[in-house]
Design an enzyme around this catalytic site. Structure first.
Site, PDB file in Angstrom:
ATOM      1  N   ASN A 280      36.808  37.753  27.707  1.00 41.93           N
ATOM      2  CA  ASN A 280      36.145  36.821  28.770  1.00 41.93           C
ATOM      3  C   ASN A 280      34.601  36.817  28.029  1.00 41.93           C
ATOM      4  OD1 ASN A 280      34.344  36.234  30.691  1.00 41.93           O
ATOM      5  ND2 ASN A 280      35.722  36.339  32.015  1.00 41.93           N
TER       6      ASN A 280
ATOM      7  N   HIS B 245      29.673  35.973  29.979  1.00 40.14           N
ATOM      8  CA  HIS B 245      28.306  36.517  29.670  1.00 40.14           C
ATOM      9  C   HIS B 245      27.434  36.082  28.625  1.00 40.14           C
ATOM     10  CE1 HIS B 245      28.999  39.553  32.857  1.00 40.14           C
ATOM     11  NE2 HIS B 245      29.489  40.453  32.253  1.00 40.14           N
TER      12      HIS B 245
ATOM     13  N   HIS C  65      35.312  31.639  32.964  1.00 43.07           N
ATOM     14  CA  HIS C  65      35.361  31.331  34.524  1.00 43.07           C
ATOM     15  C   HIS C  65      34.394  30.200  34.552  1.00 43.07           C
ATOM     16  CE1 HIS C  65      35.212  33.109  38.659  1.00 43.07           C
ATOM     17  NE2 HIS C  65      35.554  32.163  39.025  1.00 43.07           N
TER      18      HIS C  65
ATOM     19  N   ARG D   2      32.793  28.575  37.298  1.00 45.75           N
ATOM     20  CA  ARG D   2      32.692  28.776  38.866  1.00 45.75           C
ATOM     21  C   ARG D   2      31.867  27.552  39.303  1.00 45.75           C
ATOM     22  NH1 ARG D   2      31.179  33.613  41.353  1.00 45.75           N
ATOM     23  NH2 ARG D   2      32.120  35.520  40.083  1.00 45.75           N
TER      24      ARG D   2
ATOM     25  N   ARG E  32      27.176  28.960  37.154  1.00 48.75           N
ATOM     26  CA  ARG E  32      25.953  29.798  37.097  1.00 48.75           C
ATOM     27  C   ARG E  32      25.939  30.350  35.517  1.00 48.75           C
ATOM     28  NH1 ARG E  32      28.101  35.310  40.246  1.00 48.75           N
ATOM     29  NH2 ARG E  32      28.139  33.784  41.977  1.00 48.75           N
TER      30      ARG E  32
ATOM     31  N   GLU F 144      39.817  30.944  34.118  1.00 52.29           N
ATOM     32  CA  GLU F 144      39.628  31.638  35.418  1.00 52.29           C
ATOM     33  C   GLU F 144      39.031  30.445  36.505  1.00 52.29           C
ATOM     34  OE1 GLU F 144      37.548  35.149  35.718  1.00 52.29           O
ATOM     35  OE2 GLU F 144      38.638  36.109  34.069  1.00 52.29           O
TER      36      GLU F 144
ATOM     37  N   THR G 158      33.625  38.715  40.006  1.00 47.28           N
ATOM     38  CA  THR G 158      35.017  38.721  40.787  1.00 47.28           C
ATOM     39  C   THR G 158      34.946  40.040  41.537  1.00 47.28           C
ATOM     40  OG1 THR G 158      35.917  37.343  39.087  1.00 47.28           O
ATOM     41  CG2 THR G 158      37.303  37.952  41.181  1.00 47.28           C
TER      42      THR G 158
ATOM     43  N   GLU H 141      47.670  39.360  37.565  1.00 44.99           N
ATOM     44  CA  GLU H 141      46.791  40.191  36.746  1.00 44.99           C
ATOM     45  C   GLU H 141      46.442  41.357  37.927  1.00 44.99           C
ATOM     46  OE1 GLU H 141      43.594  38.306  34.667  1.00 44.99           O
ATOM     47  OE2 GLU H 141      42.287  40.134  34.789  1.00 44.99           O
TER      48      GLU H 141
ATOM     49  N   HIS I   3      39.537  43.831  34.510  1.00 48.49           N
ATOM     50  CA  HIS I   3      38.308  43.911  35.310  1.00 48.49           C
ATOM     51  C   HIS I   3      37.887  45.358  35.225  1.00 48.49           C
ATOM     52  CE1 HIS I   3      35.187  43.000  38.046  1.00 48.49           C
ATOM     53  NE2 HIS I   3      35.444  41.877  37.953  1.00 48.49           N
TER      54      HIS I   3
HETATM   55  N1  PXP Z   1      39.779  39.468  34.925  1.00 46.52           N
HETATM   56  C1  PXP Z   1      39.437  38.652  35.867  1.00 46.52           C
HETATM   57  C2  PXP Z   1      40.123  37.931  36.660  1.00 46.52           C
HETATM   58  C3  PXP Z   1      37.930  38.645  36.075  1.00 46.52           C
HETATM   59  O1  PXP Z   1      37.625  37.764  37.032  1.00 46.52           O
HETATM   60  C4  PXP Z   1      37.018  39.237  35.258  1.00 46.52           C
HETATM   61  C5  PXP Z   1      35.618  39.302  35.010  1.00 46.52           C
HETATM   62  O2  PXP Z   1      35.306  37.989  34.979  1.00 46.52           O
HETATM   63  C6  PXP Z   1      37.569  40.115  34.064  1.00 46.52           C
HETATM   64  C7  PXP Z   1      39.084  40.035  34.083  1.00 46.52           C
HETATM   65  C8  PXP Z   1      36.794  40.815  33.315  1.00 46.52           C
HETATM   66  O3  PXP Z   1      36.052  41.920  33.845  1.00 46.52           O
HETATM   67  P1  PXP Z   1      35.078  42.641  33.079  1.00 46.52           P
HETATM   68  O4  PXP Z   1      33.810  41.790  32.765  1.00 46.52           O
HETATM   69  O5  PXP Z   1      34.691  43.957  34.186  1.00 46.52           O
HETATM   70  O6  PXP Z   1      35.928  43.105  31.761  1.00 46.52           O
END
Ligand code: PXP
Length: 248
Positions: free
Chosen positions: A7, A10, A43, A45, A49, A70, A101, A151, A198
């Site tokens: 992901n 960031h 993602h 949003r 953001r 996402e 999330t 997931e 996550h």
């Molecule tokens: N899976 C989903 C559905 C998420 O929303 C996120 C965070 O954007 C992640 C995985 C990744 O989480 P983390 O950034 O804590 O690794």
């Protein structure tokens, strides 16, 4: 070995801090691929953001691996997903005030809406995943709504891992790990693919990576944080190594 979805939200968060052009998530996707990412996740949003519409449009032809979008199950996001056509859409709950999330999607509480959204996304060629808690009711509802994958939200496991210092003799940590593994078995028995994500990091990913039948891991924060020190390509490579070590 489960595939690794990285992901890169960031990276866009950092760019948006100055509303500039750098760092560019598209370049980040390239670096992540070179480090061994099997999937790139963003993602989009509602408040834009971090990732913006233009990022998603540029990523679609650029990404050589799987692209996972996402998204909240809103009409606007369904329209965008059907235009962009990522390989996979992961439906997540979305709160304006949340930092990331929080909690899983309540599929069971909105099955008619979910059935329509899943059908609209599948009709445009996507596989569709639900980000849910390890809850039998949510898993069964996800299967009934036509999701291809679930997931499991590993946030509670990650918190338990930190609280126990990674000691699996700790009852609370064992319970959280077993709950994710049991949820995975239930997902597969219901005919769907088992994904997890996550809060996973280099220390806690191993016991999840080794779970029976796990198809995909989705990780963002830990990898992008590590990238600040070693670069994204190396950070992804290290995570691939941590997953392989966990399996071994
Ligand atoms: N899976 C989903 C559905 C998420 O929303 C996120 C965070 O954007 C992640 C995985 C990744 O989480 P983390 O950034 O804590 O690794």
């Amino acid at each position: 070995m489960p595939i690794l979805g990285v992901n890169i939200d960031h990276v866009a968060t950092l760019r948006q801090a100055r509303r500039g052009a750098e760092p560019d998530p598209v370049r980040a996707a390239h670096e992540a691929e070179l480090g061994g990412a099997d999937c790139i996740t963003v993602h989009l949003r509602e408040d834009r953001r971090h990732i913006v519409d233009d990022d998603v449009a540029r990523l679609r032809p650029f990404v050589n691996v799987k692209l996972n979008l996402e998204m909240a199950a809103t009409d606007e996001m369904v329209r965008i997903a059907r235009q962009v056509r990522p390989h996979m859409a992961t439906l997540v709950p979305e709160g304006r005030q949340e930092i990331t999330t929080e909690g899983g999607l309540d599929v069971a509480g909105q099955t008619e809406r979910m059935k329509d959204v899943v059908a609209a996304l599948k009709d445009a060629g996507m596989t569709v995943s639900a980000f849910i808690e390890h809850d039998a009711r949510q898993i069964e509802a996800s299967a009934a709504c036509g999701f291809d994958a679930c997931e499991i939200h590993t946030g509670p496991y990650a918190h338990a891992f930190a609280a126990a210092g990674g000691d699996f003799l700790h009852e609370g940590l064992r319970r959280q790990r077993d709950a994710v593994a049991d949820g995975g078995i239930r997902i597969m028995k219901a005919g769907m693919r088992f994904h997890a994500g996550h809060g996973l990091n280099y220390h806690n990913v191993g016991p999840v990576a080794s779970m029976e039948g796990l198809a995909e891991l989705h990780i963002g924060h830990a990898i992008v944080s590590r990238a600040v020190y070693v670069g994204l390509r190396s950070a992804v490579r290290e995570m691939v190594g941590a997953i392989a070590a966990g399996r071994a």
